[in-house]
Design an enzyme around this catalytic site. Structure first.
Site, PDB file in Angstrom:
ATOM      1  NE  ARG A  38     -17.375 -64.213 -83.540  1.00 43.43           N
ATOM      2  CZ  ARG A  38     -17.059 -64.866 -82.423  1.00 43.43           C
ATOM      3  NH1 ARG A  38     -16.617 -66.105 -82.490  1.00 43.43           N
ATOM      4  NH2 ARG A  38     -17.207 -64.325 -81.242  1.00 43.43           N
TER       5      ARG A  38
ATOM      6  CB  SER B  57      -4.709 -60.446 -82.257  1.00 42.15           C
ATOM      7  OG  SER B  57      -3.609 -60.649 -83.114  1.00 42.15           O
TER       8      SER B  57
ATOM      9  CG  ASN C 169      -7.790 -68.100 -79.282  1.00 50.08           C
ATOM     10  OD1 ASN C 169      -7.493 -66.937 -79.491  1.00 50.08           O
ATOM     11  ND2 ASN C 169      -8.596 -68.469 -78.301  1.00 50.08           N
ATOM     12  CE1 TYR C 170     -12.981 -67.553 -82.724  1.00 53.49           C
ATOM     13  CE2 TYR C 170     -12.027 -67.755 -80.539  1.00 53.49           C
ATOM     14  CZ  TYR C 170     -13.005 -68.072 -81.451  1.00 53.49           C
ATOM     15  OH  TYR C 170     -14.035 -68.911 -81.074  1.00 53.49           O
TER      16      TYR C 170
ATOM     17  CG  ASP D  51       9.222 -55.972 -71.060  1.00 57.43           C
ATOM     18  OD1 ASP D  51       8.058 -56.444 -71.043  1.00 57.43           O
ATOM     19  OD2 ASP D  51      10.106 -56.310 -70.258  1.00 57.43           O
TER      20      ASP D  51
ATOM     21  CD  GLU E 182     -11.062 -62.177 -74.994  1.00 60.76           C
ATOM     22  OE1 GLU E 182     -10.899 -61.366 -75.922  1.00 60.76           O
ATOM     23  OE2 GLU E 182     -11.559 -63.292 -75.161  1.00 60.76           O
TER      24      GLU E 182
ATOM     25  NE  ARG F 271     -14.921 -71.134 -78.285  1.00 65.52           N
ATOM     26  CZ  ARG F 271     -15.861 -71.441 -77.387  1.00 65.52           C
ATOM     27  NH1 ARG F 271     -15.872 -72.624 -76.801  1.00 65.52           N
ATOM     28  NH2 ARG F 271     -16.791 -70.584 -77.057  1.00 65.52           N
ATOM     29  CB  CYS F 272     -10.492 -67.053 -73.370  1.00 68.72           C
ATOM     30  SG  CYS F 272     -11.558 -66.046 -74.365  1.00 68.72           S
TER      31      CYS F 272
HETATM   32  O1  G3H Z   1     -10.593 -67.169 -76.823  1.00 65.33           O
HETATM   33  C1  G3H Z   1     -11.238 -66.162 -76.537  1.00 65.33           C
HETATM   34  C2  G3H Z   1     -12.354 -65.715 -77.360  1.00 65.33           C
HETATM   35  O2  G3H Z   1     -12.750 -64.413 -77.010  1.00 65.33           O
HETATM   36  C3  G3H Z   1     -13.510 -66.666 -77.297  1.00 65.33           C
HETATM   37  O3  G3H Z   1     -14.462 -66.319 -78.233  1.00 65.33           O
HETATM   38  O4  G3H Z   1     -16.466 -67.465 -77.300  1.00 65.33           O
HETATM   39  O5  G3H Z   1     -16.421 -66.658 -79.648  1.00 65.33           O
HETATM   40  O6  G3H Z   1     -15.061 -68.622 -78.950  1.00 65.33           O
HETATM   41  P1  G3H Z   1     -15.673 -67.323 -78.541  1.00 65.33           P
END
Ligand code: G3H
Length: 476
Positions: free
Chosen positions: A105, A151, A154-155, A215, A250, A283-284
């Site tokens: 991806r 970053s 989780n990704y 900080d 985010e 995932r958010c």
């Molecule tokens: O965890 C935050 C990500 O931006 C979620 O991405 O909807 O592709 O899993 P996703």
């Protein structure tokens, strides 16, 4: 001790270590599996100075020349995808197939970003609508300067690449700081970048404990933009510390799946399961609450239970649906949310068992507004079910959240779907599908505590540039 993965930072095109380390702990075994440099203030300040010094020449390189060297990085990421996926399995317990998908991806993201950037041209404006006939304004997009990209765990590939690549291709230089858990992957990506012709200093990767260097990282006066994905607490802290820079944040979410009585319940349940439990809910954009019409609540719950029972639970190497959550602190936090709900009268339908950091997928029914689970973000495999009596109540509960990332509506009535979608206070509403960021070129925004600014390929590029005008004036 077994052999551990050891990575270096990248400063001025060189691998960098200082003999001090942050240990990386496996979510699966709780053992030390790697170490990354614990950089100090002087070293981080040096990285910013180098990024600052390298940026102007980089921005002067023709776009196609920038793309050419960035493409070398993309090629290396592609040819090393197995190793990158192995590191993700090890470091963040992501299932191997999902890890490979994340790399692929990200490679697609890079290609798309190159193409999009080629099509961002200056805009020209006539002055005459303001009674300034002999004026032509030409506004080109120029890079903002030095970008700090942070970053999340989780990704570690996609949410690193989706900050670094748009920033770089637009002509900025970057200081990249991966989340501690995720640093092995992040610094491995940086080592691949080192093997390319990206000019030294344009891309730098630093590491260290957020609590120690956080900080220092965000307060450096050379920063022009901060692009951060991570927890709302850290995001708010960054925002409070860094008043003079542009920010793209985010943060968290409490995305509701709103299920109307006329929904196709079987299809809805499949999509809810995928939305709530992929990567164990970390995932958010995961579905983090089901708001369902009381008339079909029991029916939907029954289907959800049957589907949760079929999820495989175990190791990331075995590609299980549910794998250990990132650390033990998260386990304890989620258990606290569940026990608060059960104490206040909620009902456990399935799950609520833990082995180490491995949490069984859990469905909690009869969740009410006085329970923490109705509002707080667990970032793990637990899904609360809340029933509503009418659409007004559904919208009210959905909007009462402090978050506003995404929502999903499941119904066969397009009128209800659109009318509710218009009233939901979120960045995006998905009709008849799970909440999700992708496809990656869609604009991605969160409101309220979910974030600031917009991402998505075009929007990310624009966020790393500013319009710079040259106005031509002439006499007739
Ligand atoms: O965890 C935050 C990500 O931006 C979620 O991405 O909807 O592709 O899993 P996703």
């Amino acid at each position: 001790m077994n052999k551990i993965e050891q990575m270096s930072a990248l400063i001025n095109g060189q691998s960098y270590q200082n003999g001090k380390w942050v240990e990386i702990i496996s979510p699966t075994t709780n053992e030390v599996i790697g170490q990354v440099p614990a950089l100090t203030k002087n070293e981080i300040d040096k990285a910013y100075q180098i990024a600052f010094d390298a940026q102007k020449l980089w921005a002067e390189m023709p776009l196609l020349a920038r793309i050419k060297v960035l493409n070398q990085w993309k090629e290396l990421i592609t040819s090393h995808k197995e190793k990158i996926a192995d590191l993700m399995v090890l470091e963040i317990a992501k299932g191997r197939k999902a890890a490979i998908t994340e790399v692929e991806r990200s490679v697609m993201y890079i290609d798309y970003t190159f193409e999009e950037m080629k099509r961002i041209h200056p805009r020209a404006y006539n002055g005459d609508s303001w009674n300034a006939k002999n004026k032509l304004g030409i506004f080109e997009y120029v890079p903002k300067g030095v970008v700090l990209a942070i970053s999340p765990f989780n990704y570690p590939v996609n949410l690193a690449i989706s900050k670094i690549i748009p920033a770089l291709v637009a002509g900025n230089s970057v200081v990249f700081k991966p989340a501690s858990q995720g640093s092995l992957v992040g610094l491995y990506l940086a080592q691949l970048a080192k093997a390319t012709e990206i000019p030294a200093g344009v891309f730098n990767a630093v590491s260290g404990k957020g609590s120690e260097i956080g900080d220092i990282l965000v307060e450096n006066p050379l920063i022009n933009v901060i692009s951060f994905t991570g927890s709302p607490e850290v995001g708010k802290h960054i925002a409070s510390k860094s008043l003079k820079v542009d920010m793209i944040l985010e943060l968290g979410g409490k995305d509701p799946a709103i299920v109307l009585a006329d929904a196709d319940l079987e299809d809805t349940a499949s999509k809810i399961i995928k939305g709530a439990f992929s990567y164990s809910g970390q995932r958010c954009t995961a579905i983090k609450r089901v708001l369902v019409d009381a008339k079909v609540k029991n029916q939907l719950a029954k289907i959800l239970v049957a589907k949760v029972a079929k999820l495989s639970v175990g190791k990331p190497e075995d590609d299980c649906d549910i794998t250990p959550v990132i650390d033990n602190k998260t386990v304890k936090y989620i258990q606290g949310l569940i026990s608060d709900a059960l104490k206040k009268g909620a009902k456990n339908l399935i799950g609520n068992k833990v082995e180490g950091n491995l949490m069984m997928p859990t469905l909690i029914d009869n969740v009410k507004e006085n329970m923490k689970l109705a509002w707080e973000e667990p970032f793990g495999p637990v899904l609360p079910i809340i029933s509503f009596k009418d659409i007004e109540q559904a919208i009210s509960i959905a909007n009462k959240s402090e978050y506003g990332l995404q929502a999903a509506i499941f119904t066969t009535n397009i009128n209800s779907a659109l009318s509710i979608a218009k009233r939901l206070e979120t960045g995006t509403v998905n009709i008849n599908d799970q909440t999700q960021r992708g496809p990656d070129h869609f604009p991605f925004t969160g409101i309220k505590d979910s974030g600031l600014g917009a991402q998505g390929i075009h929007d990310s590029l624009i966020s790393f540039m500013r319009p710079k005008g040259i106005v031509l004036n002439w006499k007739d």
